[in-house]
Design a protein around this motif. Sequence first.
Motif, short mmCIF file in Angstrom:
data_model
loop_
_atom_site.label_atom_id
_atom_site.label_comp_id
_atom_site.label_asym_id
_atom_site.label_seq_id
_atom_site.Cartn_x
_atom_site.Cartn_y
_atom_site.Cartn_z
N TRP A 133 -7.14 -1.51 0.85
CA TRP A 133 -5.77 -1.48 1.40
C TRP A 133 -5.24 -2.80 0.93
O TRP A 133 -3.95 -2.92 0.41
N ALA A 151 5.33 2.49 5.48
CA ALA A 151 4.41 3.18 4.56
C ALA A 151 2.92 2.39 4.53
O ALA A 151 1.92 2.99 4.85
N LEU A 152 3.20 1.08 4.48
CA LEU A 152 1.93 0.22 4.72
C LEU A 152 1.56 0.36 5.89
O LEU A 152 0.11 0.28 6.05
N SER A 178 1.46 2.96 8.27
CA SER A 178 0.88 4.27 8.43
C SER A 178 -0.56 4.14 7.81
O SER A 178 -1.42 4.66 8.53
N SER A 179 -0.79 3.68 6.46
CA SER A 179 -1.93 3.57 5.96
C SER A 179 -2.94 2.76 6.58
O SER A 179 -4.08 2.88 6.82
N THR A 186 -4.52 4.26 9.84
CA THR A 186 -5.50 5.26 9.43
C THR A 186 -7.09 4.63 9.37
O THR A 186 -8.00 5.40 9.53
#
Length: 327
Positions: free
Chosen positions: A258, A313-314, A316-317, A320
């Motif tokens: 990531w 978006a960053l 959210s990832s 996870t």
Amino acid sequence: MTKTNLITGFLGSGKTTTILHLLANKNPDEKWAVLVNEFGEVGIDGALLADSGALLKEIPGGCMCCVNGLPMQVGLNTLLRQGKPDRLLIEPTGLGHPKQILDMLTAAVYEPWIDLRATLCLLDPRQLLDAQYSENDNFRDQLTAADVIIANKEDKADDRSRAALTQWCETHLEGRELRFASRGAIDGALLDLPRSGRQVPASAAHQHGQNLERGLGALSLPAHQRWRRSLNSGQGYQACGWIFDSDTQFDTIGLLEWVRLAPVDRVKGVLRIPEGLVRINRQGNDFHIETQSVAPPDSRIELISATETDWNALQSSLLTLRLTMPD
């Protein structure tokens, strides 16, 4: 009087790594202090320096020299009067301008307290090849203000960056000391070189806010809150940082991927993983990690970008990748 040095350098030049090297190799009989400032709100450098043995004050979330210098004055006064260190190292944000800080340090009120020595500026010569850096007022003025230029990351240099540095020195070095280093491994004797007192221009572009409501110190989590996000922007850059509680661990491989793929200029973090702790430092494509078995009290990571970035978006990832149960 406290021997004092300003350690400047643009984003990713290696200031914190250099300070860690200096602290690890200082005279053990001396008490040192560090006043550190970060563009982002969450305070990564404080976490990196926490185990260095130095007295430490953080000013996250902007620039220590802005808003009439109040954040810097509070931190500086606390360290000098309560800590009484033998040496003080001041690390401004990579987006900071040196003039206001030097003006404050040389003010009459601090004459009995501060023995100002050489200002060191860390430079990654590859940045001279990129207009994003070389045409930035603060980048140029940091070099102008320096008494010693440290051409850092020598292990990353190539023929083009060496040629760019040579060309820059022919025009701008003007009697300054030039030293080369890899991973901030510099000679501590440089700190005792005298200050030249050269004039530094003010930068009209150096304008951004400062969060004074929070005061000194990095953000922390309220009780029972699992994580928190914070945003900051100024001078054409934007930052987003997250803090996670001590029960949160991240998948190691997923986290590193990531970080590697995040479409930003700068990533710094200290995070809990199953193996203990991982320290992350990414500037462009340069990616350095370090693991330790002892985990930090929380996890925190900060991203800085010169372009519009989809932080949601960053986020959210990133969420996870938590190994603990989601909120």
